[in-house]
Enzyme design. Structure first.
Site, PDB file in Angstrom:
ATOM      1  N   HIS A 147      93.051  -4.467  26.553  1.00 22.64           N
ATOM      2  CA  HIS A 147      92.389  -3.161  26.556  1.00 22.64           C
ATOM      3  C   HIS A 147      93.306  -1.990  26.242  1.00 22.64           C
ATOM      4  CE1 HIS A 147      88.265  -3.933  27.978  1.00 22.64           C
ATOM      5  NE2 HIS A 147      88.787  -4.947  28.631  1.00 22.64           N
ATOM      6  N   LYS A 203      85.865  11.879  31.530  1.00 22.81           N
ATOM      7  CA  LYS A 203      86.543  10.582  31.429  1.00 22.81           C
ATOM      8  C   LYS A 203      87.743  10.614  32.363  1.00 22.81           C
ATOM      9  CE  LYS A 203      87.079  11.136  26.994  1.00 22.81           C
ATOM     10  NZ  LYS A 203      86.655   9.874  26.432  1.00 22.81           N
ATOM     11  N   ARG A 204      88.395   9.491  32.506  1.00 20.62           N
ATOM     12  CA  ARG A 204      89.604   9.423  33.322  1.00 20.62           C
ATOM     13  C   ARG A 204      90.631  10.436  32.833  1.00 20.62           C
ATOM     14  NH1 ARG A 204      94.111   5.936  32.714  1.00 20.62           N
ATOM     15  NH2 ARG A 204      93.031   4.947  30.964  1.00 20.62           N
ATOM     16  N   LYS A 245      94.489  11.147  26.682  1.00 18.02           N
ATOM     17  CA  LYS A 245      93.108  11.563  26.431  1.00 18.02           C
ATOM     18  C   LYS A 245      93.016  13.059  26.143  1.00 18.02           C
ATOM     19  CE  LYS A 245      91.218   7.768  29.201  1.00 18.02           C
ATOM     20  NZ  LYS A 245      90.469   7.024  28.168  1.00 18.02           N
ATOM     21  N   THR A 253      84.147   4.015  25.487  1.00 15.70           N
ATOM     22  CA  THR A 253      82.708   3.705  25.523  1.00 15.70           C
ATOM     23  C   THR A 253      81.901   4.956  25.833  1.00 15.70           C
ATOM     24  OG1 THR A 253      82.935   2.971  27.832  1.00 15.70           O
ATOM     25  CG2 THR A 253      82.945   1.267  26.125  1.00 15.70           C
ATOM     26  N   LYS A 288      78.032   6.323  24.546  1.00 16.54           N
ATOM     27  CA  LYS A 288      76.951   6.820  25.407  1.00 16.54           C
ATOM     28  C   LYS A 288      76.473   8.189  24.941  1.00 16.54           C
ATOM     29  CE  LYS A 288      79.258   4.333  29.076  1.00 16.54           C
ATOM     30  NZ  LYS A 288      80.345   4.436  30.052  1.00 16.54           N
TER      31      LYS A 288
END
Length: 808
Positions: free
Chosen positions: A355, A543-544, A549, A651, A655
């Site tokens: 991952h 998100k995390r 990110k 992901t 969504k």
């Protein structure tokens, strides 16, 4: 299932009475929820039993998905939908003056995960059941999960997530299926019929107790199982004699140490005690799961030499990678299978999903910790590594550097990703770009050594939860336009994309989005006392929290936009509302500082009347699955802005796309495949290319100081981090400031201008609502490719060698 309103009302009233001896009008909301959950579970019980029996009777190959996290969220609504009875139940409850919506809101999110890894696992087991694949989840039952996030004065504060306080109506404790997991001890060689075996002596024994949750397939008869393990003492460990002498802590020491194993997700592992606890967790649920599988398999009468013909175990990331050595240990030590045969069975049974390309996420354990806690497992890994190194030297004589790079044990560390690769028959990445980087760069040595092992399986999401469940109004309209075949065949959503030129469809999709945005604005007003304009652009990044990110890129742009508005309050921009939601790991100080920065900027902007309400910033506390279901359907812009090559897949991007948001993103992870589907004209791409990033990473030459010195907008926002203009101490954001001007390892400053330009393109396009809605419709229609039903079909066909099974 078929059930009438009258039958349901009768069943529900009886269930409420039998559980709580209460009439409906006297029962609390919690009691009414628990009664409903218990009844729904009861409705699924017959098919749950039937599914297990049919798998056993027919000898179907079964899949076991091993994951450290299963972020399943709430189950009541999804179970009602999958049983096909939600409308009936809602109408029947209304006749009893009970609100189903209220009962669904009463359910707490299961504290079984943190981010994308756990949500993916939840989507996968849902799709496995809905397609009809014989398959189950295997993980940990955490008492307190990750943590509940509170924002206090802008700072993240972690408190225990006591999600089991009122029990869990969906689970069934299976004490009779408990197994013993062994830690520490001394491996002792024993001669048995001329064979050398090993037995563990003086070990610490811990009981693994399974809790089973039904995984209900969508409108079929399949009910699979999510099995989660809880740690309990083998015996009643409370010592009254010691306690009576005043040695209170010693009296409960063993019980406390045992219960810690299944207490929280991802305990801090900066010290050795934390490392031991994390490794204990991973071995605990993996060992218990394998024991449980083998016990069931042996009862089938099949030979263990044929295990891989009847069982597939998918290792979700490196957390369960110890399964390689544990399966070998059981086959060799307990089942007395020869090493070569055991290795053939093990590699044939196990498959590994990678991952990440981030080195810190490719787990490594210090040998001294590993050998102390799992001495026999370490011996087996040493032997696996010895044989593997021999194979490398056979193919590459005297290539000592290659051996060093590929060895499972090297530099005093046990490399779990290497163990998983060597011990599996399949290794898959989770997006095309990610797999390409694994094969050609990060794991190139292994892909050259095992060219047939590596493959790609792009992640997916279950459209049942992320569209049918969370966006009922849009779901109804799509069905009105194209029929309902897409609910079971999500690729049929493509028919909706064909309606993107229809002005009536565009208008209705815009109305649905605006209605959803109004509901979110109402929630924000109620919970945060912030006035939000639903007609503004809802730009959302949830998100995390992690540096790659790049939430910091987002907030720096907001600061820049605010500066421009302060310089010119009449600046002609489309009003914007920026939403953030994220948890930081408790020990990740830079990420926690970023949360404080977002909240500090939000306070300043939201309380400044001079900008005339053109800009608002909202940090949504305690981001979780149930909150995501409310947020994602409201987005105009989906922020997917990770540094190119650093996000494996993502992901959340899928969504948002499925709910008609337009992606603002780099060509990273699954954004690449979203771009393949919708093209430049239906998303907003910015940032460095893959080759640019890889070139900098390989050769260096990047200077963040250059951008600071030559770009006045960048200089201004960076200076504001440390000059007191944000109304906090000048040291508050010094770590962020230093990281950006030091290494800026995720190229925030390099991508800043490109990001700002993309935001300006968004501003222009949003003014043409008709065109915007057309783009939304294309994204919705093209999202069917990213249903996890499609992903699981690929896993089933190409890795597990399984096929759907109809339960009669």
């Amino acid at each position: 299932m078929n059930i009438t309103r009258e039958r349901f009302k009768q069943d529900y009233e009886q269930k409420l009475m039998s559980l709580f001896t209460e009439e409906i009008d006297k029962a609390s909301t919690l009691d009414k929820y628990l009664a409903l959950g218990s009844l729904v579970k009861e409705y699924s019980a017959k098919n749950w039993s039937k599914t297990k029996k049919q798998y056993s009777k027919d000898g179907d190959k079964q899949v076991y998905y091993f994951s450290m996290e299963f972020l399943i969220g709430r189950l009541l609504q999804s179970n009602l939908i999958n049983l096909g009875i939600r409308d009936t139940v809602k109408e029947a409850l209304a006749e009893l003056n009970v609100s189903l919506d209220e009962l669904e809101e009463t359910e707490v999110d299961a504290g079984l995960g943190n981010g994308g890894l756990g949500r993916l696992a939840a989507c996968f087991i849902d799709s496995i059941a809905s397609i009809g694949i014989p398959g189950h989840g295997n993980g940990m039952r955490y008492q307190y999960g990750f943590f509940e996030q509170k924002i206090v004065n802008g700072y993240q504060v972690e408190i225990p997530d006591n999600w089991l306080k009122e029990g869990n109506v969906w689970e069934t404790k299976r004490e009779d299926k408990s197994v013993i997991v062994k830690f520490y001890g001394t491996p002792k060689a024993v001669q048995n019929n001329g064979r050398l075996n090993f037995e563990l002596e003086n070990y610490e024994a811990i009981k693994a107790v399974p809790y089973d949750t039904p995984v209900i397939g969508y409108e079929n008869n399949t009910v699979n199982t999510l099995r989660l393990w809880s740690a309990e003492p083998v015996t009643n460990a409370f010592n009254f004699q010691i306690f009576s002498k005043g040695e209170y802590s010693k009296a409960v020491e063993y019980r406390t140490s045992v219960e810690a194993i299944s207490s929280v997700l991802y305990p801090d592992d900066s010290a050795e005690t934390g490392k031991i606890l994390r490794l204990k967790q991973q071995y605990f649920f993996t060992s218990a799961g394998i024991y449980s599988i083998l016990r069931t398999f042996k009862n089938s009468g099949h030979s263990l030499y044929d295990l891989d013909k009847y069982v597939a175990i998918q290792i979700n990331d490196t957390h369960p990678a110890v399964a390689v050595a544990e399966l070998m240990r059981i086959l060799v030590d307990e089942e007395e299978m020869g090493w070569d045969d055991a290795w053939s069975v093990t590699t044939g049974t196990l498959a590994y999903t990678n991952h990440t390309i981030l080195s810190e996420a490719l787990e490594k354990w210090p040998v001294q910790v590993f050998n102390k806690l799992l001495p026999r497992i370490y011996m087996i890994i040493e032997e696996i590594n010895r044989r593997f190194v021999g194979e490398i030297y056979q193919k590459h004589p005297n290539d000592h550097d290659r051996v060093r790079r590929m060895s499972i044990i090297e530099g005093g560390m046990v490399k779990m990703a290497h163990l998983a690769i060597v011990g599996s028959h399949s290794v898959n990445g989770v997006a095309t770009l990610h797999t390409e980087i694994l094969v050609n760069k990060e794991l190139r040595d292994f892909s050259e050594f095992y060219p047939r092992k590596f493959n790609n399986k792009t992640n997916g999401i279950t459209h049942r939860r992320w569209l049918i469940q969370s966006n009922e109004e849009l779901t109804s309209y799509i069905t009105k336009c194209i029929g309902d075949s897409w609910k079971k065949r999500p690729k049929d959503l493509a028919q909706f994309a064909e309606l993107s030129k229809d002005p009536l469809v565009r208008k209705r999709v815009g109305e649905i989005k605006l209605h959803n945005k109004q509901m979110l604005a109402d929630m924000v007003k109620k919970d945060y006392d912030i006035d939000v304009d639903p007609n503004s652009i809802f730009d959302i990044q949830v998100k995390r929290l992690h540096a790659y990110k790049r939430q910091v890129l987002n907030i720096l742009h907001i600061m820049d936009l605010y500066n421009r508005l302060k310089d010119n309050p009449d600046l002609d921009i489309s009003p914007r509302t920026y939403f953030f939601g994220a948890k930081s790991s408790p020990s990740y100080h830079l990420a926690k500082e970023t949360i404080k920065l977002i909240n500090t900027v939000a306070d300043k902007i939201n309380n400044d009347p001079s900008i005339k309400g053109k800009l608002k910033v909202v940090f949504l506390e305690n981001y979780r699955v149930s909150l995501a279901e409310k947020i994602i359907k409201c987005a105009d812009i989906s922020e997917q802005i990770s540094t190119t090559t650093f996000e494996a897949s993502g992901t959340g991007n899928m969504k948002f796309m499925m709910n008609g948001a337009l992606t603002l993103g780099t060509l990273d992870g699954a954004n690449v495949e979203i771009h393949d589907e919708v093209g430049d004209e239906n998303m907003f791409v910015f940032g460095m290319s893959k080759d640019e990033v890889l070139n900098y990473l390989k050769y260096g030459g990047y200077s963040p100081r250059h951008f600071y010195n030559t770009n006045s907008r960048i200089k201004r926002v960076l200076d504001q981090l440390v000059d007191g203009s944000l109304g906090v101490a000048t040291t508050e954001f010094r770590n962020i400031h230093s990281s950006l001007l030091g290494r800026d390892e995720y190229f925030v400053l390099k991508d800043f201008d490109s990001y700002c330009e993309a935001q300006e393109r968004i501003d222009k396009v949003f003014r043409d609502k008709d065109k915007w809605n057309e783009m939304c419709i294309v994204n919705i229609g093209k999202s069917g490719r990213f249903s996890s039903d499609n992903t699981i079909t690929e896993y089933s066909r190409e890795i597990w060698n399984t096929s759907p099974k109809e339960i009669h």
